[in-house]
Design an enzyme around this catalytic site. Sequence first.
Site, PDB file in Angstrom:
ATOM      1  N   ARG A 254      35.871  36.959  32.553  1.00 15.08           N
ATOM      2  CA  ARG A 254      35.817  38.414  32.673  1.00 15.08           C
ATOM      3  C   ARG A 254      34.583  38.762  33.488  1.00 15.08           C
ATOM      4  NH1 ARG A 254      40.206  37.773  31.299  1.00 15.08           N
ATOM      5  NH2 ARG A 254      41.411  38.729  29.597  1.00 15.08           N
ATOM      6  N   GLU A 282      37.214  45.665  38.070  1.00 17.26           N
ATOM      7  CA  GLU A 282      38.253  44.705  38.442  1.00 17.26           C
ATOM      8  C   GLU A 282      38.459  44.664  39.953  1.00 17.26           C
ATOM      9  OE1 GLU A 282      41.495  41.954  37.823  1.00 17.26           O
ATOM     10  OE2 GLU A 282      39.942  42.644  36.457  1.00 17.26           O
ATOM     11  N   HIS A 301      42.094  38.233  40.826  1.00 16.68           N
ATOM     12  CA  HIS A 301      42.553  37.891  39.473  1.00 16.68           C
ATOM     13  C   HIS A 301      43.903  37.166  39.535  1.00 16.68           C
ATOM     14  CE1 HIS A 301      42.066  39.304  35.011  1.00 16.68           C
ATOM     15  NE2 HIS A 301      42.387  38.037  35.115  1.00 16.68           N
TER      16      HIS A 301
END
Length: 343
Positions: A254, A282, A301
Amino acid sequence: MTQPDLRPRRRPRAVLAMARKTAHQVLDTDVRARLAALTDIDPQLVLDDLTTPVAHRALADAELLITGWGCPPIDGAALDAAPRLRAVVHTAGTVRHHITPACWERGLAVASAAAANAVPVAEYTLAMILLANKRVLDTARLYRLERRRIDWNERHPDAGNYRRTVGILSASIIGRRVIDLLRPHDLTVLLHDPYVTDTEARELGAQPVSLPDLFAVSDVVSVHTPLLPETRGLVSRELLAKLRTGGTLINTARGAVVDQGALTDEVVSGRLHAILDVTEPEVLPTDSPLWDCPNVLVTPHIAGSKGGELRRLADLALAEVESYALGRPFAHPVRPEHLARLA
């Protein structure tokens, strides 16, 4: 040869709860047909909101929820609408976003496909460790720029994977798999995880070290720590300063586990390299220096299950649904006391 299980199979009432896009991507026609054979389910009904009249009608008789990315929180109100609910099978990794304390209070059995999702993340990590130590990204960039013969041994005298040191931060499901994938290579593998004893670390194939030593000794540090209040910013400016000049930080966990401001300073200065599949936020701001920093690789991601790898998630979930229908325990249960150690 394994004998087929001939015990009579009942068909529990099941409902899908996830984003419709998730259902489309993860549960193809064959998977939904297999679900229909195992359970009493409407394979076309997908709940992405547990508060609607349609959802309440579906939940009223549900014994099993099959969840995925985008599943709403299964809170007290949702459980009130699902008095017969006994189990949840999650077709992805973490259950933090939808399994609430009320689920544990109800005593629901929960299974997750985290082990399946760990496979591609670990494969991505292994590839990036080997490429980072080989200085492949640097070499390719310079070769493209200079377009001539270069003495790469002179340019990158420290390149290569022989006898290099890799530090693994956290023996999560993914961290353990990475350690296992590193076994065939001539690397020293270090591990820091406060939940793992020295003996357990050595049994996994890693040398246990303190957190400061992990950074001080490693050529590459790979982060596999779940984001918890106590792990936010865990990879601090002080730890990054201990990583040797030319070292690489890899983060597939993360973004907020890393002090991103400190990391940005280190990579912009040219002292460190970074491979980031996750960032905070993100999607980085368009003016973030990380986008154009030549010693940083940012991927969106993608380390987790993508494309054909999604079928691995579905297959694991189908196996857990079958176990439930046969009255067997889950092979991949999630228990509340383990949540602090799961991503």
